[in-house]
Write a protein that holds these residues in place. Structure first.
Motif, PDB file in Angstrom:
ATOM      1  N   UNK A  78       3.966 -17.942   4.546  1.00  0.00           N
ATOM      2  CA  UNK A  78       2.830 -18.062   4.012  1.00  0.00           C
ATOM      3  C   UNK A  78       2.740 -17.340   3.201  1.00  0.00           C
ATOM      4  N   UNK A  79       4.333 -16.489   3.726  1.00  0.00           N
ATOM      5  CA  UNK A  79       4.983 -15.477   2.649  1.00  0.00           C
ATOM      6  C   UNK A  79       5.122 -15.158   0.941  1.00  0.00           C
ATOM      7  N   UNK A  80       5.449 -16.662   0.778  1.00  0.00           N
ATOM      8  CA  UNK A  80       5.765 -16.635  -0.759  1.00  0.00           C
ATOM      9  C   UNK A  80       4.575 -17.763  -0.730  1.00  0.00           C
ATOM     10  N   UNK A  81       3.491 -17.239  -1.603  1.00  0.00           N
ATOM     11  CA  UNK A  81       2.472 -18.560  -1.465  1.00  0.00           C
ATOM     12  C   UNK A  81       2.784 -19.455  -2.683  1.00  0.00           C
ATOM     13  N   UNK A  82       3.805 -19.159  -3.385  1.00  0.00           N
ATOM     14  CA  UNK A  82       4.036 -20.367  -4.660  1.00  0.00           C
ATOM     15  C   UNK A  82       4.435 -21.849  -3.001  1.00  0.00           C
ATOM     16  N   UNK A  83       4.821 -21.457  -2.415  1.00  0.00           N
ATOM     17  CA  UNK A  83       5.725 -22.510  -1.726  1.00  0.00           C
ATOM     18  C   UNK A  83       4.035 -23.293  -0.980  1.00  0.00           C
ATOM     19  N   UNK A  84       2.672 -22.672  -0.955  1.00  0.00           N
ATOM     20  CA  UNK A  84       1.384 -23.271  -0.608  1.00  0.00           C
ATOM     21  C   UNK A  84       1.489 -23.444   1.181  1.00  0.00           C
ATOM     22  N   UNK A  94       0.839  -5.988   7.170  1.00  0.00           N
ATOM     23  CA  UNK A  94      -0.201  -6.911   8.298  1.00  0.00           C
ATOM     24  C   UNK A  94      -0.517  -7.258   8.847  1.00  0.00           C
ATOM     25  N   UNK A  95      -0.192  -8.108  10.416  1.00  0.00           N
ATOM     26  CA  UNK A  95      -0.341  -9.212  11.000  1.00  0.00           C
ATOM     27  C   UNK A  95      -1.110 -10.236  10.275  1.00  0.00           C
ATOM     28  N   UNK A  96      -1.034 -11.800   9.804  1.00  0.00           N
ATOM     29  CA  UNK A  96      -1.917 -12.213   9.323  1.00  0.00           C
ATOM     30  C   UNK A  96      -3.455 -11.923   9.843  1.00  0.00           C
ATOM     31  N   UNK A  97      -3.508 -11.983  11.326  1.00  0.00           N
ATOM     32  CA  UNK A  97      -4.778 -11.491  12.455  1.00  0.00           C
ATOM     33  C   UNK A  97      -4.960 -10.578  11.887  1.00  0.00           C
ATOM     34  N   UNK A  98      -4.277  -9.657  11.671  1.00  0.00           N
ATOM     35  CA  UNK A  98      -5.286  -8.510  10.783  1.00  0.00           C
ATOM     36  C   UNK A  98      -6.137  -8.319   9.564  1.00  0.00           C
ATOM     37  N   UNK A  99      -5.561  -9.122   8.915  1.00  0.00           N
ATOM     38  CA  UNK A  99      -6.300  -9.198   6.970  1.00  0.00           C
ATOM     39  C   UNK A  99      -7.558  -9.468   7.507  1.00  0.00           C
ATOM     40  N   UNK A 100      -7.954  -8.029   6.281  1.00  0.00           N
ATOM     41  CA  UNK A 100     -10.210  -8.128   6.256  1.00  0.00           C
ATOM     42  C   UNK A 100     -10.276  -9.582   6.234  1.00  0.00           C
ATOM     43  N   UNK A 101     -11.644 -10.058   6.863  1.00  0.00           N
ATOM     44  CA  UNK A 101     -12.083 -11.066   5.461  1.00  0.00           C
ATOM     45  C   UNK A 101     -12.510 -11.377   4.564  1.00  0.00           C
ATOM     46  N   UNK A 102     -12.180 -12.332   3.754  1.00  0.00           N
ATOM     47  CA  UNK A 102     -12.036 -12.427   2.088  1.00  0.00           C
ATOM     48  C   UNK A 102     -14.049 -11.944   1.944  1.00  0.00           C
TER      49      UNK A 102
END
Length: 424
Positions: free
Chosen positions: A236-242, A320-328
């Motif tokens: 998921x580091x390149x959102x284009x790849x969904x 950040x790690x993905x689990x450290x990202x703020x909740x949208x």
């Protein structure tokens, strides 16, 4: 009597002629005034029409009349500074991303000079533009370092230095500052000119003088926007790849399409026992002190797109790690900066002993974790940006930089935030 009558007739005729002349002059004056009035009306109408057009098309509304000097420095790069008697002492180097150019920074450079007209000299780099961005992070970093040195040598009054890197430009800048860190380049230039080498004592003093400096200047701000600090290989580091593993795997195998740069981004360049370049860039080595160079800056800032950036993911650009990202759902718009939804101030850096990372283990599956642990030994300010609801949201990767004011003007508030928090 006859002569008197003739004189009277002549006088009356002269008066009539004079009146006729005055009348014609008045008519001419009235005609001129009317002509001038019509001209003024036309000017007024043109001005009103122009203002209407400017209101309708905001891409033409940029303040291009602020007095600045553009100094071409060769190969498309340029310096920008305000017209002032004071010589600027703070150099700001702006570095473009992949297939970019110095022109991508023109709006940002203009705003910085407008905000700090007496203090800054902005240099928009062009040493890595267009297809040259496929040459690899290391090659581009060395080219950028040489370019910065040439600017510093031409402006001896400079005392401080800051960097702004967009996308790939952030990685290139991280490499370049390691090349420029703590070295006396004036001694090198003297030796190239055939001057005698310094004795050991003077050489030691020279090294102490440049310790902790970048290109001989005091490092202040290191700012990146939408930069893939952890590379593009991770999930998921390149959102284009969904988020599809198959597409991500195919991309890593076809990274060579982007030349050496593609291999560096997808971490497929490790050979002969050497780790990938981005792995090497999270530790100090004998030749290049990547972490020490980063640490020398007074502040480090990572601007990241929360969504709609198809090229660089939120996690890698915000370190950040993905689990450290703020909740949208917790992201809130800022009244002053509408597209900034979260600001995380710099936290105290964790001591190096607790998170010391060695690259010998680069073959482990979680390469991102290794890089992240090392880079976050240092404190970072994180600014999360969202163009949700904007017509320009699908160009978020460029809008965060205001690459072109016509198509990316919604990012102007992000640039203003960068300027308002910039440390001189």
């Amino acid at each position: 009597m006859g002569s008197v009558e003739e004189e009277m007739k002549e006088d009356s005729k002269a008066v009539e002629d004079s009146n006729l002349e005055m009348g014609s002059e008045k008519k001419e004056n009235r005609a001129e005034m009317q002509k001038k009035g019509n001209k003024d009306k036309r000017k007024k109408k043109l001005k009103q029409r122009r203002n209407f057009i400017l209101r309708r098309f905001s891409c033409i509304r940029m303040d291009d009349e602020y007095p600045t000097v553009d100094e071409p420095t060769g190969e498309g790069s340029f310096n920008m500074q305000a017209v002032t008697d004071r010589t600027p002492t703070h150099l700001i180097v702006m570095v473009n991303g992949i297939i970019g150019s110095a022109q991508n920074w023109r709006y940002v450079a203009k705003q910085f000079v407008k905000a700090y007209p007496k203090d800054v000299l902005v240099h928009c780099s062009e040493s890595n533009s267009a297809m040259l961005t496929f040459d690899g992070v290391d090659v581009m970093g060395k080219r950028l370092a040489d370019e910065v040195l040439s600017v510093v040598q031409k402006h001896p009054n400079l005392q401080k230095i800051s960097f702004l890197g967009h996308s790939l430009g952030g990685l290139v800048t991280r490499y370049a500052i390691a090349v420029l860190y703590g070295k006396d380049f004036t001694r090198k230039s003297h030796e190239e000119n055939g001057d005698c080498k310094l004795d050991e004592s003077k050489e030691s003093l020279s090294e102490d003088k440049y310790k902790g400096k970048i290109a001989g200047l005091d490092p202040v701000n290191f700012i990146t926007s939408a930069t893939p600090h952890l590379g593009s290989r991770g999930h998921k580091q390149v959102p284009l790849f969904c988020g599809l593993y198959t597409l991500e795997k195919v991309a890593s195998h076809t990274a060579w399409i982007l030349g050496r740069t593609g291999k560096h981004l997808f971490l497929t360049d490790g050979h002969d026992g050497k780790p990938p370049l981005l792995f090497q860039m999270v530790n100090d080595s004998e030749d290049l002190q990547f972490i020490s160079a980063l640490q020398s800056f007074k502040r480090r800032v990572a601007y990241a797109n929360v969504r709609h950036d198809h090229l660089v993911g939120w996690s890698t650009s915000s370190l950040r790690r993905r689990n450290e990202l703020p909740k949208r759902r917790n992201l809130l718009k800022n009244d002053k900066y509408p597209h900034i939804v979260n600001i995380e101030t710099a936290k105290t850096a964790i001591s190096q002993e607790e998170t010391d990372v060695r690259v010998e283990g680069f073959r482990i599956a979680d390469m991102e974790e290794v890089m992240l642990r090392s880079l976050t030994k240092l404190s970072w300010e994180r600014v999360d940006v969202s163009f949700k609801g904007s017509k320009q949201r699908y160009f978020a990767h460029n809008t965060i930089q205001v690459q072109s004011y016509c198509t990316n003007s919604d990012g102007a508030d992000v640039i203003q935030h960068t300027i308002d928090n910039f440390q001189l």
